[in-house]
Design a protein around this motif. Structure first.
Motif, mmCIF file in Angstrom:
data_model
loop_
_atom_site.group_PDB
_atom_site.id
_atom_site.type_symbol
_atom_site.label_atom_id
_atom_site.label_comp_id
_atom_site.label_asym_id
_atom_site.label_seq_id
_atom_site.Cartn_x
_atom_site.Cartn_y
_atom_site.Cartn_z
ATOM 1 N N ASN A 149 13.307 44.953 -27.587
ATOM 2 C CA ASN A 149 12.926 43.865 -28.102
ATOM 3 C C ASN A 149 13.451 42.804 -27.052
ATOM 4 O OD1 ASN A 149 11.496 44.739 -30.104
ATOM 5 N ND2 ASN A 149 13.432 44.902 -31.359
ATOM 6 N N LEU A 150 14.650 42.880 -26.641
ATOM 7 C CA LEU A 150 15.318 41.666 -25.671
ATOM 8 C C LEU A 150 14.639 41.503 -24.590
ATOM 9 C CD1 LEU A 150 19.132 42.460 -26.351
ATOM 10 C CD2 LEU A 150 17.745 40.500 -27.150
ATOM 11 N N SER A 151 14.135 42.741 -23.940
ATOM 12 C CA SER A 151 13.676 42.536 -22.360
ATOM 13 C C SER A 151 12.011 42.137 -22.659
ATOM 14 C CB SER A 151 13.540 44.480 -22.030
ATOM 15 O OG SER A 151 12.723 45.082 -22.851
ATOM 16 N N GLU A 152 11.511 42.044 -23.865
ATOM 17 C CA GLU A 152 10.118 41.719 -24.016
ATOM 18 C C GLU A 152 10.234 40.195 -23.676
ATOM 19 O OE1 GLU A 152 6.537 41.221 -27.173
ATOM 20 O OE2 GLU A 152 8.300 42.755 -27.317
ATOM 21 N N LYS A 153 11.241 39.682 -24.407
ATOM 22 C CA LYS A 153 11.225 38.006 -24.258
ATOM 23 C C LYS A 153 12.052 37.782 -22.870
ATOM 24 C CE LYS A 153 11.582 37.275 -29.096
ATOM 25 N NZ LYS A 153 10.610 36.696 -29.164
ATOM 26 N N ILE A 154 12.945 38.449 -22.237
ATOM 27 C CA ILE A 154 13.406 38.250 -21.091
ATOM 28 C C ILE A 154 12.347 38.413 -20.023
ATOM 29 C CG2 ILE A 154 15.201 39.071 -19.371
ATOM 30 C CD1 ILE A 154 16.715 40.058 -21.431
ATOM 31 N N GLU A 155 11.489 39.351 -20.063
ATOM 32 C CA GLU A 155 10.432 39.598 -18.993
ATOM 33 C C GLU A 155 9.615 38.170 -19.165
ATOM 34 O OE1 GLU A 155 7.425 43.179 -17.531
ATOM 35 O OE2 GLU A 155 7.686 42.845 -19.588
ATOM 36 N N LYS A 156 9.301 37.792 -20.228
ATOM 37 C CA LYS A 156 8.378 36.728 -20.489
ATOM 38 C C LYS A 156 8.748 35.532 -19.640
ATOM 39 C CE LYS A 156 5.519 33.862 -23.778
ATOM 40 N NZ LYS A 156 5.807 32.729 -22.894
ATOM 41 N N GLN A 157 10.086 35.220 -19.786
ATOM 42 C CA GLN A 157 10.820 33.980 -19.045
ATOM 43 C C GLN A 157 10.462 34.335 -17.720
ATOM 44 O OE1 GLN A 157 14.474 32.309 -20.562
ATOM 45 N NE2 GLN A 157 14.118 32.646 -22.570
ATOM 46 N N LEU A 158 10.965 35.505 -17.176
ATOM 47 C CA LEU A 158 10.931 35.647 -15.872
ATOM 48 C C LEU A 158 9.548 35.518 -15.396
ATOM 49 C CD1 LEU A 158 13.189 38.904 -15.808
ATOM 50 C CD2 LEU A 158 14.051 36.560 -14.767
ATOM 51 N N LEU A 159 8.434 36.182 -15.757
ATOM 52 C CA LEU A 159 7.234 35.936 -15.510
ATOM 53 C C LEU A 159 6.659 34.661 -15.462
ATOM 54 C CD1 LEU A 159 5.635 39.096 -17.298
ATOM 55 C CD2 LEU A 159 5.833 38.801 -14.670
ATOM 56 N N ASP A 160 7.100 33.783 -16.477
ATOM 57 C CA ASP A 160 6.725 32.306 -16.494
ATOM 58 C C ASP A 160 7.445 31.629 -15.496
ATOM 59 O OD1 ASP A 160 5.357 32.528 -18.852
ATOM 60 O OD2 ASP A 160 6.909 32.009 -20.174
ATOM 61 N N HIS A 161 8.512 31.931 -14.915
ATOM 62 C CA HIS A 161 9.341 31.361 -13.890
ATOM 63 C C HIS A 161 8.546 31.671 -12.844
ATOM 64 C CE1 HIS A 161 12.407 29.762 -11.284
ATOM 65 N NE2 HIS A 161 12.413 31.006 -10.639
ATOM 66 N N GLU A 162 8.134 33.082 -12.372
ATOM 67 C CA GLU A 162 7.473 33.327 -11.260
ATOM 68 C C GLU A 162 6.303 32.827 -11.252
ATOM 69 O OE1 GLU A 162 5.582 37.460 -9.651
ATOM 70 O OE2 GLU A 162 7.665 37.422 -10.750
ATOM 71 N N ASN A 163 5.547 32.661 -12.052
ATOM 72 C CA ASN A 163 4.318 31.801 -12.028
ATOM 73 C C ASN A 163 4.270 30.407 -11.831
ATOM 74 O OD1 ASN A 163 2.812 34.345 -12.700
ATOM 75 N ND2 ASN A 163 2.932 33.820 -14.959
ATOM 76 N N SER A 164 5.260 29.685 -12.378
ATOM 77 C CA SER A 164 5.602 28.180 -12.027
ATOM 78 C C SER A 164 5.817 28.088 -10.661
ATOM 79 C CB SER A 164 6.726 27.646 -12.964
ATOM 80 O OG SER A 164 7.860 28.214 -12.536
ATOM 81 N N CYS A 165 6.640 29.107 -9.981
ATOM 82 C CA CYS A 165 6.949 28.899 -8.674
ATOM 83 C C CYS A 165 5.716 29.026 -7.646
ATOM 84 C CB CYS A 165 8.053 30.026 -8.381
ATOM 85 S SG CYS A 165 9.596 29.692 -9.130
ATOM 86 N N ARG A 166 4.710 29.773 -8.249
ATOM 87 C CA ARG A 166 3.414 29.923 -7.398
ATOM 88 C C ARG A 166 2.590 28.685 -7.252
ATOM 89 N NH1 ARG A 166 1.989 36.131 -9.406
ATOM 90 N NH2 ARG A 166 3.689 37.304 -8.363
ATOM 91 N N ARG A 167 2.896 27.937 -8.404
ATOM 92 C CA ARG A 167 1.672 26.642 -8.431
ATOM 93 C C ARG A 167 1.885 25.661 -7.368
ATOM 94 N NH1 ARG A 167 3.250 26.798 -14.283
ATOM 95 N NH2 ARG A 167 1.835 28.219 -15.240
ATOM 96 N N CYS B 215 17.589 42.908 -14.425
ATOM 97 C CA CYS B 215 18.167 42.903 -15.714
ATOM 98 C C CYS B 215 19.193 44.301 -15.746
ATOM 99 C CB CYS B 215 17.311 42.986 -17.114
ATOM 100 S SG CYS B 215 16.607 41.517 -17.076
ATOM 101 N N ILE B 216 20.363 44.264 -16.356
ATOM 102 C CA ILE B 216 21.060 45.235 -16.468
ATOM 103 C C ILE B 216 21.656 45.375 -17.868
ATOM 104 C CG2 ILE B 216 23.053 43.911 -15.826
ATOM 105 C CD1 ILE B 216 24.170 46.367 -14.302
ATOM 106 N N PHE B 217 21.847 46.474 -18.484
ATOM 107 C CA PHE B 217 22.337 46.530 -19.682
ATOM 108 C C PHE B 217 23.464 47.663 -20.026
ATOM 109 C CE2 PHE B 217 19.612 50.156 -21.254
ATOM 110 C CZ PHE B 217 20.376 50.508 -22.128
ATOM 111 N N THR B 218 24.270 47.735 -20.809
ATOM 112 C CA THR B 218 25.127 48.760 -21.391
ATOM 113 C C THR B 218 25.420 48.794 -22.606
ATOM 114 O OG1 THR B 218 26.902 50.196 -20.485
ATOM 115 C CG2 THR B 218 27.315 47.983 -20.587
ATOM 116 N N TYR B 219 25.906 49.749 -23.151
ATOM 117 C CA TYR B 219 26.719 49.683 -24.535
ATOM 118 C C TYR B 219 27.695 50.476 -24.654
ATOM 119 C CZ TYR B 219 24.567 54.247 -26.269
ATOM 120 O OH TYR B 219 24.377 55.554 -26.463
ATOM 121 N N VAL B 220 28.378 50.413 -25.676
ATOM 122 C CA VAL B 220 29.669 51.046 -26.080
ATOM 123 C C VAL B 220 29.546 51.533 -27.583
ATOM 124 C CG1 VAL B 220 32.119 51.082 -26.580
ATOM 125 C CG2 VAL B 220 31.278 50.011 -24.471
ATOM 126 N N SER B 221 29.429 52.678 -27.805
ATOM 127 C CA SER B 221 29.489 53.237 -29.271
ATOM 128 C C SER B 221 30.471 53.224 -30.080
ATOM 129 C CB SER B 221 28.811 54.683 -29.155
ATOM 130 O OG SER B 221 29.803 55.551 -28.651
#
Length: 322
Positions: free
Chosen positions: A304-322, A215-221
């Motif tokens: 807050n965003l990364s928590e939900k992104i990480e969950k989707q990434l982990l779910d995908h990784e686990n499904s690929c292992r099955r 993941c990558i992020f940036t912001y502009v103030s």
């Protein structure tokens, strides 16, 4: 659904799009405007839009677009490319006062508001949805330029995963109307102003990789926006550039809209469904492109965003292992 079914017996029609109109919003609104003007002479058509990027002003009759509601009660108000009623921009009052209301859209998060709603989540853009609602033989070159612009902008010039065979068929038909398709791509999508390049460079320079560089992020103030003298519309394209970073699955771009308030734009490549994440925070969009508004510090928002992104990434990784 066809355009004639949408219009019905209406004699006065208002067309409006979402706040901060982008290429698909402007293109779909003006494409429908021309189609109605050219094929339904008895119908009076008015377009309401907020201010939008100068390159999009090449469209015929763009000077006729209104930004302020004059109190007219229309027989029918049609919201285009607006994922929910709250996102309607300059025409919100006209929509609320109209005798009948309708929405035509392609956002998967659209709840289906209005008396009539035609939402096609599998379509690349609202411009594509409208194309298939029209009689292709009755689409003029003027309307074709608008619809093609909308498709180009929402597909990233046919590079995004939302492109289908039907998208290309629609684009091919529109090109067949004799439009300057390469000029449209270059002048409305690819070209950037000097300050747009400056703020993009600043944002890219300060970007951060996280979640194992997936993941990558940036912001502009607000302070940076004032320094470079840019508006929100000048920030378009930054998140798409972030997404192109090698090895990255998900990109996040924030810009400050108020005290501890940020507009969030997210893009994903193949795994993450960012529409689910945006919806969880009161926003919406597409599977691979979505956004919302969030409050707190930059650190809070990204966490807050990364928590939900990480969950989707982990779910995908686990499904690929099955």
């Amino acid at each position: 659904m066809k355009i004639k079914d949408l219009i019905g017996n209406a004699k006065t029609v208002a067309i409006m799009g979402h706040t901060r109109p982008d290429g698909d919003c402007v293109g779909s609104c003006m494409g429908l405007y021309h189609y109605l003007k050219e094929n339904m002479n008895s119908v009076q058509v008015t377009v309401y839009l907020e201010n939008f990027q100068e390159p999009l002003r090449f469209m015929k009759d763009i000077s006729q677009v209104r930004s302020v509601y004059d109190g007219t009660v229309y027989d029918l108000a049609i919201a285009l490319d607006s994922g929910d009623k709250e996102r309607i921009g300059a025409g919100a009052e006209a929509f609320a006062a109209a005798g009948r209301t309708a929405c035509v859209d392609h956002h998967i998060s659209n709840p289906g508001y209005g008396d009539i709603h035609h939402v096609v989540p599998d379509a690349s853009s609202t411009s594509e949805v409208l194309f298939y609602m029209m009689d292709s033989e009755k689409i003029s070159a003027d309307a074709a330029e608008c619809l093609y612009t909308g498709i180009v902008h929402d597909t990233g010039v046919f590079c995004h995963s939302n492109v289908t065979e039907r998208t290309m068929e629609a684009a091919g038909c529109l090109i067949g109307k004799g439009i300057p398709f390469s000029t449209i791509i270059r002048e409305t999508f690819q070209e950037k102003t000097y300050v747009q390049n400056q703020i993009t460079g600043r944002a890219l320079l300060e970007s951060i990789l996280f979640l194992d560089r997936k993941c990558i992020f940036t912001y502009v103030s607000r302070k940076e926006m004032d320094f470079y003298q840019v508006e929100p519309k000048d920030l378009d394209g930054i998140v798409d550039q972030l997404r192109l970073t090698s090895g990255v699955e998900c990109a996040i771009f924030l810009y400050e809209t108020g005290t501890q308030e940020y507009k969030v734009s997210m893009r994903a490549n193949e795994i993450v469904d960012v529409s689910k994440i945006a919806t969880a925070f009161g926003g919406g969009g597409h599977v691979r492109a979505a956004g919302c508004t969030m409050h707190g510090s930059v650190h809070d928002v990204v966490n807050n965003l990364s928590e939900k992104i990480e969950k989707q990434l982990l779910d995908h990784e686990n499904s690929c292992r099955r």
